[in-house]
Design an enzyme around this catalytic site. Structure first.
Site: not given
Lengths: 459, 546
Positions: B60, B63, B94, B194
């Site tokens: 999503c 994230a 991550r 992003h």
């Protein structure tokens, strides 16, 4: 120091949770649904939820974890997710061919008020559920309770939506598994077999999340409680719920629906809790405890007596989930150890009450659960009164390293070691394994840190 | 170019991948499954909604924003406003490594902060609890920056994280508090996050500190997140070549670096998908050109270094870069000479990310391996076909919801680093200035390109092509391995790495050699499964004769 900003001084917090000792409901629902044979868990929310839950479960088990999502976008969030779920049901049955889809909600779908009961009914009315197939559901809002609550809600959903009473009682006992590992579920089945009791265990993730490497990916692995078995639980003579938080709600629901009486016992971790489990199961089935089980118990207590000096007075900090923490704390006390700092992010008055009873044996212990009962607080307590052992999930390794404390991985998730899916932590033999691990942690440290002249050959 | 290897009939493959889907789904998926032709690159449907019920790799917006872009900066306190899960799952998973200057310097990456929103906050609003949480974080840590990330319920109940952040920022005076509206339902994948992260970092961080760092060749490294120490290796190479890294977006970065980034003279972009917005915005506002590079692969690293030297146009730098390459390459060559005979001719599939499925093809090429199929999880058409298609990309309802910042040249700080003519000359020399050719140009004719590959399609692809290695993420890892094919995780690197630069290339060669040649894959069948079991057979034995 990895957690260099954690101060010793404890100041009460109300808004900020730091390093939580819990996660959210849907992952528990997903885990529970994987314990039903031929079932595909479905996350009714945005893609991220499903992706995160699958990733976490996959890292914990190193096994395929299949689940689908309603893939909400902004449109669905505004207009409701019914169209997404109906489309998902259609796609899933044609592409992945499960016997059951187990839908759980998320904070997103709960906030906008999607009603899973109504949508699944519509799916049935619209003919989107093929003959002989099922769609079950559980409401699992992430802003209530914890991952344990989500597990309990899905197990309850399974019991409520599958159980039937034919009016003819069956000579079998339901064992409702609290949140435990596939290895633990396998051990429950082994113990029941040794006792000679016919059981239906649900959910059952053994042979699902510990599946063998065969060169073929089984989308629906061999394990899991079958629909047939689940339908029959309404006719069982009684239920035994393993854990007051994660298993009991399903037992209550089953009693309400099909009049199956139940008893709740602690998850059989450690000597006393396993004793109670064996007693309850043998009584419920009217069987005698066989010598083999008594001998198994004897081996556990033998190690407890042989090695008692290494346990005595050792201080322990632990964090995790209620149904594990309750019997584990009791076991540590039985071992003459001192569980002095305990946190769990999972709320619940039953949990608090049980812990208060157990902790009467150690009045100086710090215990907090629910909101702001997090690992940051636990770490602060440890800075104020250091311990000899830390027990908890993988995230504990950061505290253990900073404070140079031996660390026993226990609970969910374990992301950096294997073993939990294969070797049980419950029953007498599982408890013996716990003892071995605790002893190894202490003794490895002693060997590593002893002065040369104090280095022991025999211990 | 066409490979020596045999590609299955592509149209049949496409049919097989989609035949189980309901008709409407099949029709949609077919547009995302494309037979490549590097000469006349076909259109790939990308950055569109995943069909509900399809088992997708995608995550999503949250994230992409918190997990990917903001996560790696070590001295920001990242508070997730929402129920506990979102913050929990993004906690240390991550692998973006970080190296604080001293043991005392700030590092909050090991911490997980959440407002742990409860039902009453959803019903009555969560802003009060959020402000309380920000206050507590400030009192406990006195950080330079606090960032707030919105999860799904936040946007739905109307909590305004931006107003709350502003209020607290003004109250503190010495702590930059800012928020992100990165609710999970925005956009169709991580990609939306992003973009939202780029906007926020640009608005609230870049340009706050005008101190000009010493150094002759100053650049920012964009879209490199230091997974497994990737950024450390690139930093090592830059230092050796005399290139000054002002800021990294965002692997191993600090607030101070990001605030100072606009003083650099070049932005080099690794992951085009996650950070191209930043490159564009810095060009418009400050006059800093950006250039696509790739430090994945030893040859690609050498090429990227040469491009950087060419950009700065300094003979001394060019010479130094050649020295570095000459020094590093023999070590790489020694490893590849040993390994390549064992990997030559093998095949790979890559379904990952928004740039990795492209970049890692370079490493496989160095190993003599062919990429038979590849695709991204959350990329857009420009990442496949090249940026020249940007004007023809239709903006749909899901993308329209993501804010496009209106950027203008800064009246004081805008200073074009190169003239238009100079930039044109550099482009002539093959530098990807403000441009990206995309993945497909590099892939073979008849190879397969699949966007947002589903679980079902992955299994089919493996059955049809029987690749020697499959590259994806953790959710796919054990599914593929259960099929007897090794899977290399290209998000977490299977807890190894680094894979960038010269050292990273050799790490990757060794890992792939180990994986494709591991004897364990031949041990899966029990002897009685292949040779028949003991039932009915006679014991073969002999007496001891002495």
């Amino acid at each position: 120091m990895l957690l260099r900003h954690t101060p010793k001084e404890v100041i009460a917090r109300e808004g900020l949770t730091i390093n939580p000792a819990k996660t959210c409901q849907p992952i528990g629902a997903m885990y529970a649904a994987l314990g039903i044979h031929g079932c595909l868990p479905h996350s009714h929310g945005s893609q991220g939820c499903c992706s995160y839950h699958r990733s976490t479960l996959t890292r914990h088990y190193k096994e395929p974890v299949m689940a689908a999502t309603s893939s909400f976008t902004e449109g669905a969030s505004v207009f409701g997710g019914q169209a997404n779920l109906l489309a998902a049901i259609e796609t899933i049955f044609s592409v992945y061919e499960p016997d059951i889809i187990a839908v759980h909600s998320t904070c997103l779908s709960e906030t906008i008020g999607d009603d899973l009961q109504q949508i699944t009914k519509k799916a049935k009315d619209d003919g989107k559920i093929p003959e002989g197939k099922y769609v079950i559901y559980a409401s699992t809002p992430s802003f209530v309770g914890s991952h344990v609550t989500g597990y309990a809600n899905m197990v309850t959903g399974i019991a409520e939506q599958f159980a039937q009473s034919t009016g003819e009682k069956k000579e079998q006992i339901n064992i409702i598994a609290g949140w435990m590992e596939p290895s633990d579920m396998r051990e429950i089945k082994k113990l029941s077999k040794e006792l000679g009791v016919k059981i239906v265990l649900f959910p059952d993730t053994s042979d699902v999340l510990d599946a063998p490497q065969t060169g073929k990916h089984e989308f629906y692995p061999k394990g899991g409680t079958t629909v047939e078995e689940l339908k029959s639980i309404g006719d069982s003579s009684s239920s035994l719920a393993l854990g007051c938080i994660s298993a009991e709600p399903a037992a209550i629901a089953l009693d309400k629906k099909c009049k199956v009486p139940f008893e709740t016992v602690d998850m059989p971790i450690g000597l006393s809790a396993t004793d109670r489990f064996i007693m309850s199961l043998s009584k419920a089935a009217g069987v005698e405890v066989p010598d083999e089980i008594t001998a198994e118990r004897g081996r556990l207590i033998d190690v407890m007596t042989d090695m008692e000096q290494y346990f005595y007075g050792k201080k322990v900090a632990l964090f995790g989930d209620p149904d594990q923490i309750i019997p584990l704390t009791e076991f540590l006390l039985d071992l003459n150890m001192k569980p002095i700092h305990i946190v769990s992010g999972t709320p619940g008055q039953r949990f608090e009450k049980r812990m208060k009873e157990i902790l009467r044996r150690i009045p100086e212990a710090n215990f907090k659960n629910g909101l702001n009962a997090d690992m940051f607080l636990l770490h602060q307590w440890m800075k104020n009164e250091p311990v000899d052992l830390l027990i908890g999930n993988t995230y504990g390794k950061y505290i253990a390293r900073d404070e140079n404390v031996p660390f026993l991985r226990f609970g969910f998730p374990i992301l950096d070691r294997i073993g939990h899916s294969y070797f049980p932590n419950i029953g007498y033999s599982g408890s013996l394994r716990l003892l071995e691990k605790i002893l190894n942690a202490f003794m490895d440290r002693q060997d590593r840190e002893a002065l040369e002249e104090k280095f022991e050959l025999v211990m | 170019m066409e490979a020596n290897i045999h590609f299955p009939d592509p149209s049949k493959v496409r049919e097989e991948l989609t035949q189980r889907y309901p008709a409407k789904v099949a029709k949609k998926r077919t547009k995302s499954i494309i037979i490549n032709d590097p000469e006349t690159i076909p259109e790939v449907q990308a950055n569109v909604r995943t069909v509900p019920g399809i088992i997708t790799q995608r995550g999503c917006s949250y994230a992409g924003c918190k997990g990917v872009v903001l996560g790696p900066t070590r001295d920001i306190v990242n508070i997730v406003h929402g129920p506990i899960g979102c913050s929990f799952y993004a906690w240390l998973t991550r692998r973006n490594q970080t190296r604080p200057e001293t043991p005392e310097h700030e590092n909050y990456i090991t911490y997980c902060f959440s407002t742990d929103m409860q039902e009453e906050n959803v019903v009555f609003g969560g802003e009060k609890k959020l402000k309380q949480a920000i206050q507590e974080a400030y009192d406990l840590f006195h950080p330079k920056s606090i960032a707030i990330f919105s999860t799904c319920p936040v946007g739905l109940i109307g909590d305004d994280v931006h107003v709350a952040s502003k209020e607290m920022r003004e109250k503190f005076g010495d702590c930059n508090v800012f928020g992100f509206s990165c609710e999970g339902y925005r956009g169709v994948s991580q990609s939306a996050g992003h973009h939202i992260a780029n906007n926020g970092v640009f608005k609230h961080m870049v340009g706050r500190n005008n101190t000009v760092k010493e150094g002759k060749f100053k650049l920012n490294l964009l879209g490199e997140y230091n997974i497994g120490g990737d950024a450390f290796e690139i930093e090592r190479i830059f230092e050796k070549a005399g290139i000054t890294l002002v800021a990294s977006f965002s692997g191993n970065s600090t607030v101070g670096q990001l605030e100072n980034a606009h003083t650099a003279d070049l932005n080099v972009i690794m992951c085009h998908r996650s950070i191209n917005y930043m490159g564009e915005m810095m060009e418009t506002k400050y006059g800093i050109p950006w250039m696509k590079v790739n430090f994945v692969g030893a040859e690609s690293t050498a090429k990227s270094l040469r491009k950087i030297a060419e950009y700065f146009g300094d003979e001394e730098l060019k010479a130094r870069v050649e020295e570095v390459i000459a020094e590093e390459m023999p070590k790489v060559k020694a490893v590849i000479d040993d390994i390549r005979p064992r990997t030559e001719g093998k095949t790979a599939m890559l379904f990952v990310g928004g740039s990795r499925a492209h970049h890692y093809q370079d490493l496989f090429t160095e190993l003599g391996m062919t990429t038979v199929a590849a695709g991204y999880e959350f990329a857009h058409r420009d990442d496949y076909e090249g940026r020249h298609v940007l004007p023809s990309i239709k903006v749909d309802a899901d993308s329209k919801n993501i804010e496009e910042l209106k950027i203008v040249a800064d009246p004081e700080l805008y200073q074009p680093r190169k003239t238009e003519a100079e930039l044109e000359a550099l482009k002539e020399k093959g530098l990807e200035i403000n441009g990206y050719e995309g993945m497909m140009k590099q892939m073979m004719k008849k190879s397969l390109v699949v966007d947002d590959v589903s679980h079902y399609e992955s299994e089919k692809l493996i059955e049809i092509y029987k690749p020697d290695i499959f590259c994806a993420g953790i959710k796919e890892k054990y599914v593929v391995q259960k099929m007897g094919v090794p899977l290399k995780q290209l998000h977490s690197y299977d807890y190894g790495g680094p894979y960038t630069g010269f050292v990273g290339a050799t790490n990757f060669y060794r890992d792939i050699d180990r994986m494709v040649n591991n004897p364990v894959w031949k041990l899966i069948k029990a002897p009685w499964e292949t040779a028949g079991n003991g039932k009915g057979a006679e014991l073969e034995a002999s007496y001891v004769t002495q």
